[in-house]
Design a protein around this motif. Structure first.
Motif, PDB file in Angstrom:
ATOM      1  N   PHE A 143       0.867  -1.171   0.000  1.00  0.00           N
ATOM      2  CA  PHE A 143       0.000   0.000   0.000  1.00  0.00           C
ATOM      3  C   PHE A 143       0.909   1.227   0.000  1.00  0.00           C
ATOM      4  CE2 PHE A 143      -1.999  -3.428   2.375  1.00  0.00           C
ATOM      5  CZ  PHE A 143      -3.216  -3.553   1.739  1.00  0.00           C
ATOM      6  N   TYR A 144       0.591   2.264  -0.787  1.00  0.00           N
ATOM      7  CA  TYR A 144       1.501   3.418  -0.827  1.00  0.00           C
ATOM      8  C   TYR A 144       0.757   4.737  -0.902  1.00  0.00           C
ATOM      9  CZ  TYR A 144       0.691   4.258  -5.793  1.00  0.00           C
ATOM     10  OH  TYR A 144       0.107   4.571  -6.981  1.00  0.00           O
ATOM     11  N   ARG A 145       1.426   5.782  -0.417  1.00  0.00           N
ATOM     12  CA  ARG A 145       0.880   7.135  -0.449  1.00  0.00           C
ATOM     13  C   ARG A 145       1.245   7.772  -1.786  1.00  0.00           C
ATOM     14  NH1 ARG A 145      -0.009  10.113   4.438  1.00  0.00           N
ATOM     15  NH2 ARG A 145       0.134  11.977   3.154  1.00  0.00           N
ATOM     16  N   ARG A 146       0.236   7.983  -2.633  1.00  0.00           N
ATOM     17  CA  ARG A 146       0.477   8.574  -3.953  1.00  0.00           C
ATOM     18  C   ARG A 146       1.195   9.915  -3.843  1.00  0.00           C
ATOM     19  NH1 ARG A 146      -2.922   6.291  -7.785  1.00  0.00           N
ATOM     20  NH2 ARG A 146      -4.279   4.713  -6.895  1.00  0.00           N
ATOM     21  N   GLY A 184      14.177  14.595   4.143  1.00  0.00           N
ATOM     22  CA  GLY A 184      15.206  14.738   5.172  1.00  0.00           C
ATOM     23  C   GLY A 184      15.159  13.644   6.225  1.00  0.00           C
ATOM     24  N   GLY A 185      14.746  12.429   5.808  1.00  0.00           N
ATOM     25  CA  GLY A 185      14.736  11.292   6.730  1.00  0.00           C
ATOM     26  C   GLY A 185      13.508  11.244   7.634  1.00  0.00           C
ATOM     27  N   ARG A 186      12.600  12.219   7.501  1.00  0.00           N
ATOM     28  CA  ARG A 186      11.413  12.217   8.370  1.00  0.00           C
ATOM     29  C   ARG A 186      10.359  11.223   7.897  1.00  0.00           C
ATOM     30  NH1 ARG A 186      12.170  17.320   7.346  1.00  0.00           N
ATOM     31  NH2 ARG A 186      10.244  17.461   6.137  1.00  0.00           N
ATOM     32  N   VAL A 187      10.423  10.869   6.622  1.00  0.00           N
ATOM     33  CA  VAL A 187       9.475   9.880   6.079  1.00  0.00           C
ATOM     34  C   VAL A 187      10.265   8.656   5.634  1.00  0.00           C
ATOM     35  CG1 VAL A 187       7.759   9.428   4.289  1.00  0.00           C
ATOM     36  CG2 VAL A 187       7.918  11.703   5.314  1.00  0.00           C
ATOM     37  N   LEU A 217      17.269  -3.607   3.761  1.00  0.00           N
ATOM     38  CA  LEU A 217      16.319  -2.509   3.964  1.00  0.00           C
ATOM     39  C   LEU A 217      16.673  -1.724   5.227  1.00  0.00           C
ATOM     40  CD1 LEU A 217      13.057  -4.507   3.222  1.00  0.00           C
ATOM     41  CD2 LEU A 217      13.797  -2.515   1.930  1.00  0.00           C
ATOM     42  N   TYR A 218      17.021  -2.473   6.263  1.00  0.00           N
ATOM     43  CA  TYR A 218      17.320  -1.880   7.561  1.00  0.00           C
ATOM     44  C   TYR A 218      18.615  -1.071   7.491  1.00  0.00           C
ATOM     45  CZ  TYR A 218      17.978  -1.822  12.665  1.00  0.00           C
ATOM     46  OH  TYR A 218      18.160  -1.445  13.970  1.00  0.00           O
ATOM     47  N   ASP A 219      19.649  -1.683   6.892  1.00  0.00           N
ATOM     48  CA  ASP A 219      20.948  -1.014   6.809  1.00  0.00           C
ATOM     49  C   ASP A 219      20.899   0.218   5.909  1.00  0.00           C
ATOM     50  OD1 ASP A 219      21.950  -2.828   8.539  1.00  0.00           O
ATOM     51  OD2 ASP A 219      23.036  -4.026   7.058  1.00  0.00           O
ATOM     52  N   ALA A 220      20.047   0.157   4.869  1.00  0.00           N
ATOM     53  CA  ALA A 220      19.945   1.311   3.963  1.00  0.00           C
ATOM     54  C   ALA A 220      19.148   2.451   4.603  1.00  0.00           C
ATOM     55  CB  ALA A 220      19.285   0.895   2.653  1.00  0.00           C
ATOM     56  N   ASN A 221      18.611   2.159   5.809  1.00  0.00           N
ATOM     57  CA  ASN A 221      17.898   3.194   6.565  1.00  0.00           C
ATOM     58  C   ASN A 221      16.646   3.700   5.838  1.00  0.00           C
ATOM     59  OD1 ASN A 221      17.573   4.694   8.841  1.00  0.00           O
ATOM     60  ND2 ASN A 221      18.877   6.399   8.154  1.00  0.00           N
ATOM     61  N   VAL A 222      16.017   2.821   5.055  1.00  0.00           N
ATOM     62  CA  VAL A 222      14.804   3.245   4.344  1.00  0.00           C
ATOM     63  C   VAL A 222      13.535   2.778   5.062  1.00  0.00           C
ATOM     64  CG1 VAL A 222      15.951   3.342   2.110  1.00  0.00           C
ATOM     65  CG2 VAL A 222      14.784   1.240   2.782  1.00  0.00           C
ATOM     66  N   VAL A 223      13.686   1.983   6.137  1.00  0.00           N
ATOM     67  CA  VAL A 223      12.505   1.549   6.894  1.00  0.00           C
ATOM     68  C   VAL A 223      12.628   1.966   8.359  1.00  0.00           C
ATOM     69  CG1 VAL A 223      11.837  -0.424   5.473  1.00  0.00           C
ATOM     70  CG2 VAL A 223      13.555  -0.731   7.264  1.00  0.00           C
ATOM     71  N   ALA A 224      11.462   2.214   8.975  1.00  0.00           N
ATOM     72  CA  ALA A 224      11.410   2.453  10.417  1.00  0.00           C
ATOM     73  C   ALA A 224      11.057   1.137  11.088  1.00  0.00           C
ATOM     74  CB  ALA A 224      10.349   3.503  10.726  1.00  0.00           C
ATOM     75  N   THR A 225      11.237   1.034  12.399  1.00  0.00           N
ATOM     76  CA  THR A 225      10.785  -0.165  13.102  1.00  0.00           C
ATOM     77  C   THR A 225       9.696   0.220  14.090  1.00  0.00           C
ATOM     78  OG1 THR A 225      12.547   0.086  14.725  1.00  0.00           O
ATOM     79  CG2 THR A 225      12.957  -1.442  12.918  1.00  0.00           C
ATOM     80  N   GLY A 226       8.774  -0.709  14.301  1.00  0.00           N
ATOM     81  CA  GLY A 226       7.688  -0.434  15.236  1.00  0.00           C
ATOM     82  C   GLY A 226       6.736  -1.619  15.310  1.00  0.00           C
ATOM     83  N   ASP A 227       6.001  -1.705  16.406  1.00  0.00           N
ATOM     84  CA  ASP A 227       5.053  -2.807  16.544  1.00  0.00           C
ATOM     85  C   ASP A 227       3.748  -2.467  15.816  1.00  0.00           C
ATOM     86  OD1 ASP A 227       4.012  -0.862  18.147  1.00  0.00           O
ATOM     87  OD2 ASP A 227       4.040  -2.026  19.997  1.00  0.00           O
ATOM     88  N   TRP A 228       2.751  -3.304  15.992  1.00  0.00           N
ATOM     89  CA  TRP A 228       1.461  -3.139  15.313  1.00  0.00           C
ATOM     90  C   TRP A 228       0.919  -1.720  15.482  1.00  0.00           C
ATOM     91  CZ3 TRP A 228      -1.649  -5.208  11.814  1.00  0.00           C
ATOM     92  CH2 TRP A 228      -3.008  -4.903  11.825  1.00  0.00           C
ATOM     93  N   GLY A 272       1.620  10.073   8.653  1.00  0.00           N
ATOM     94  CA  GLY A 272       2.313  10.323   7.390  1.00  0.00           C
ATOM     95  C   GLY A 272       3.817  10.184   7.492  1.00  0.00           C
ATOM     96  N   ARG A 273       4.261   9.363   8.447  1.00  0.00           N
ATOM     97  CA  ARG A 273       5.706   9.179   8.592  1.00  0.00           C
ATOM     98  C   ARG A 273       6.231   8.032   7.730  1.00  0.00           C
ATOM     99  NH1 ARG A 273       5.581  10.708  14.497  1.00  0.00           N
ATOM    100  NH2 ARG A 273       4.831   8.622  14.847  1.00  0.00           N
ATOM    101  N   THR A 274       5.299   7.251   7.136  1.00  0.00           N
ATOM    102  CA  THR A 274       5.733   6.223   6.198  1.00  0.00           C
ATOM    103  C   THR A 274       4.979   6.407   4.889  1.00  0.00           C
ATOM    104  OG1 THR A 274       4.177   4.777   7.333  1.00  0.00           O
ATOM    105  CG2 THR A 274       6.518   4.369   7.711  1.00  0.00           C
ATOM    106  N   ALA A 275       5.693   6.175   3.796  1.00  0.00           N
ATOM    107  CA  ALA A 275       5.100   6.387   2.472  1.00  0.00           C
ATOM    108  C   ALA A 275       4.437   5.115   1.964  1.00  0.00           C
ATOM    109  CB  ALA A 275       6.167   6.848   1.490  1.00  0.00           C
ATOM    110  N   SER A 276       4.676   3.972   2.629  1.00  0.00           N
ATOM    111  CA  SER A 276       4.008   2.731   2.218  1.00  0.00           C
ATOM    112  C   SER A 276       3.873   1.785   3.399  1.00  0.00           C
ATOM    113  CB  SER A 276       4.764   2.029   1.077  1.00  0.00           C
ATOM    114  OG  SER A 276       6.051   2.521   0.900  1.00  0.00           O
TER     115      SER A 276
END
Lengths: 298, 424
Positions: free
Chosen positions: B144-147, B178-181, B231-242, B252-256
């Protein structure tokens, strides 16, 4: 000294008498046997059965040998012991200080304070766990808001091993310190006033009175609190299950949550029984050690 | 031939009519949340066919259904409903521990419906030659992604075909915001969903399809774990539980977000103000041209052996799960993704969805159903999952040198917890 033999006529009657009380407690004994003794025995037998193989699994020691090599069990045991070593002494020290304060004649509104510190125990565990989850939420929790407000860095409380463990310990402190303080307060009130008066006459400072009189005379009560707290911690389930869900990873998994996970998530009752018996054995050993070390002449 | 077909139709018609009027009584169903509401939405249609059967859907909540089912089976079938909801992942625990607790649906005619569902859905529902439950919803995985966010970062979702493309897109998003998303939120230390989705995509899982060996150290799983690390090392994903994942979506902190398609309802109901901003594309492949389908979650319905009204219960199962109309009703009312292959041809599936920028998302999602590789949770699913959650977290932390080494360690632990051998 010798006693005269009872008259012959009294003998048969004396033999008949004991039947009545046993008859009266028979319902209780039956219920005890069916709902207490049998499950305890049955779960012991279950620990020798691989319950995952179904009804007719043969008896064996598979569960017990798994327990010996199980890293998760060791993690759960280690976490439980860490909580035991950090939380219980901290809590008892706080509770003692609180009890002394509550006992002070200088304190006003004593009744209100006593109730306030006992109140956490009345709050439903699920509700209070939810509140702690919210308080320590990384993004919106009050704790992090306060920290960042003071210019301190925010902590990812529930997703990092050490902070998660701290949250569990803080939650336990909040819930149980007041309860122990009330018990210790009862102990304090059992210490006769004249002992302190005599000490004061001899020139003992309040600090000396605390160490030389209060603490030694409070020992039986402290021991009671200690034994209860240790047994309670060994069975700890609610907080790690509801606040951190044993995580992150297995960082806050305790013997209680591991037992639950094996029994009611994996349906592995045999293994869960083996864990339960181990927890019971550890609790018994701990209690025995304490009674030997601190239980002299009490 | 035509005459034969006509004759058989004539022969069947009175039988069907007779069945409709003779079935009567009450059918109770235990289920949870939106799933219970979805089942409820099929009841009026069912009652048009079977007016004398009263259907009672009881919403007990997910955990309660599981716990009371366990208690009921352990007590020899006492106090169980006529229809029992069961998650595919957890289903095998029931068949293994309580093989006599549920009805073999083949005896009621389910063997005729086998080909109407994708093979992967039956894998966990059959054991010892018995068919214990009928596939209900499924969880084909999509992205799922934010257009709007993709557009601002100059990312074209159509160009994301592999995980390499996904990482490259993530770098652009990082630069733009700037890394916020971040591109997505993955669970780490709380769950191993991303590992399961990627492993399944690569034809690997904790166990083999026979449920006899631990296969978690096989190449497909190694690729999966390596992708997560990249994905983790490239710093393109955040981590978090459900909860954290949902928070990130709302804020709006994740684009997909990547999940089973049932996550559609989660996004739509949690972020109603983002209507029109979301879209869907297939999960990226591990290599160019590789499979872009996987499954996460999904449930089934079973009939306890102690049910006194099995014929009526089975009639309800057939109506709700084995007809395109029944499945489409549940899709429409609660977004429950059908398992039934014929449901993909229902007109509703082809309709554009306003929340999703008028994209025909159900066509995209259901189009992957036939490509999902089989995987089996087995009765040891929870044990294996717990071990993998810790292994993944340790691997990302750098406790192992390679994914292969991490998974070999996991395989050894799963083997000692389950007694199953590690596959060579």
């Amino acid at each position: 000294m010798t006693t005269a033999p009872a008259p012959a006529s009294a003998r048969p009657r004396r033999r008949r008498v004991p039947a009545a009380p046993y008859l009266f407690i028979l319902p209780y004994l039956l219920i005890f046997a069916v709902f207490w003794a049998w499950p305890i025995l049955s779960s012991f037998l279950l620990s020798f059965r691989d319950s995952r193989l179904g009804e007719g699994a043969p008896l064996g020691t598979a569960n017990w040998s798994r327990l010996l090599g199980d890293e998760f069990f060791r993690t759960a045991l280690r976490n439980t012991l860490v909580i035991l070593a950090v939380q219980v002494p901290l809590m008892l020290a706080l509770a003692t200080a609180l009890a002394v304060a509550l006992n002070s004649r200088l304190l006003r509104l004593r009744g209100l304070f006593r109730f306030a510190f006992f109140a956490p125990l009345v709050v439903g565990t699920v509700a209070y766990s939810a509140v702690f989850r919210l308080l320590f939420n990384s993004d919106f929790g009050m704790v992090n808001r306060t920290l960042t407000g003071l210019g301190l860095p925010a902590v990812d409380w529930l997703n990092q091993p050490l902070p998660a463990m701290s949250v569990i310990i803080l939650a336990l402190l909040w819930r149980w310190t007041g309860y122990n303080a009330i018990i210790l307060l009862a102990g304090l009130q059992g210490i006769p006033e004249d002992v302190y008066e005599a000490a004061a006459l001899d020139g003992a400072s309040p600090w000396q009175q605390f160490w030389r009189i209060t603490l030694p005379l409070l020992r039986p009560t402290l021991l009671f609190c200690l034994v209860l707290s240790i047994i309670g911690t060994l069975q700890l389930f609610t907080e790690p299950a509801l606040i951190t869900n044993s995580g992150p990873g297995n960082a806050t998994m305790t013997l209680g949550t591991y037992l639950y996970q094996q029994g009611f998530r994996s349906f592995n009752f045999g293994y869960a029984s083996a864990i339960a018996y181990t927890v019971a054995a550890i609790a018994a050993v701990f209690s025995a050690i304490q009674l030997r070390l601190f239980g002299r002449d009490t | 031939m035509k005459r034969f077909a006509l004759l058989s139709l004539l022969a069947l018609a009175p039988a069907a009519a007779a069945q409709s009027s003779t079935l009567s009584g009450t059918v109770t169903i235990w289920s949870w949340d939106v799933a219970a509401k979805a089942l409820q939405s099929t009841v009026p249609g069912f009652n048009r066919k079977y007016p004398n059967v009263k259907v009672e859907v009881v919403d007990l909540g997910n955990q309660n259904v599981y716990d009371r089912g366990l208690a009921g089976c352990a007590a020899g079938g006492a106090d169980l409903p006529d229809i029992y909801s069961i998650e595919n992942n957890e289903a095998e625990v029931f068949w293994a521990r309580f093989p006599n607790c549920f009805t073999d649906l083949n005896t009621l005619g389910a063997d005729r419906l086998v080909r109407n569902f994708p093979a992967f859905k039956w894998t966990e529902l059959t054991a010892g030659g018995k068919r214990f439950a009928m596939p209900w919803d499924s969880g084909p995985v999509v992205m799922f992604y934010r257009r709007d966010l993709y557009q601002q970062a100059g990312v074209n979702p159509a160009s994301i075909r592999t995980w390499d493309d996904f990482i490259a897109a993530g770098r652009r998003v990082n630069t733009q915001f700037g890394g916020r998303v971040k591109m997505a939120t993955i669970a780490n230390g709380q769950d191993d969903e991303w590992f399961r989705m990627l492993a399944n995509q690569n034809g690997c899982f904790y166990f083999d399809n026979a449920g006899q060996q631990v296969t978690v150290a096989r190449p497909g799983c190694v690729t999966a774990l390596n992708t997560i690390k990249r994905l983790y090392d490239a710093n393109v994903v955040a981590t978090g539980d459900w909860g954290g994942q949902i928070t990130n979506v709302k804020a709006g902190r994740t684009a997909s977000a990547m999940f089973g398609a049932w996550y559609e309802g989660t996004i739509r109901t949690n972020a109603p103000d983002q209507r029109g901003k979301w879209g869907v594309y297939l999960m990226p492949a591990s290599r160019a041209g590789g499979p872009r389908a996987s499954n996460l979650g999904g449930s089934a319905l079973a009939i306890p052996a102690s049910s006194r009204n099995k014929a009526a219960a089975y009639a309800f199962l057939e109506h709700a799960l084995a007809t395109a109309g029944g499945q489409a009703t549940m899709l429409r009312s609660q977004g429950l993704v059908p398992s039934l292959l014929a449901a993909t041809r229902d007109p509703y599936v082809a309709q554009p969805q306003p929340y999703w920028g008028n994209q025909r998302i159900w066509q995209t999602i259901l189009g992957t159903l036939g490509d999902v590789p089989q995987a089996r949770g087995t009765q040891y699913f929870q044990d294996a999952r717990q071990i993998m959650i810790v292994t993944q977290a340790d691997f990302l932390k750098g406790r192992y040198r390679t994914a292969q080494e991490a998974l070999q360690d996991a395989a050894r632990k799963i083997s000692s917890a389950t007694g199953l051998p590690v596959a060579r």
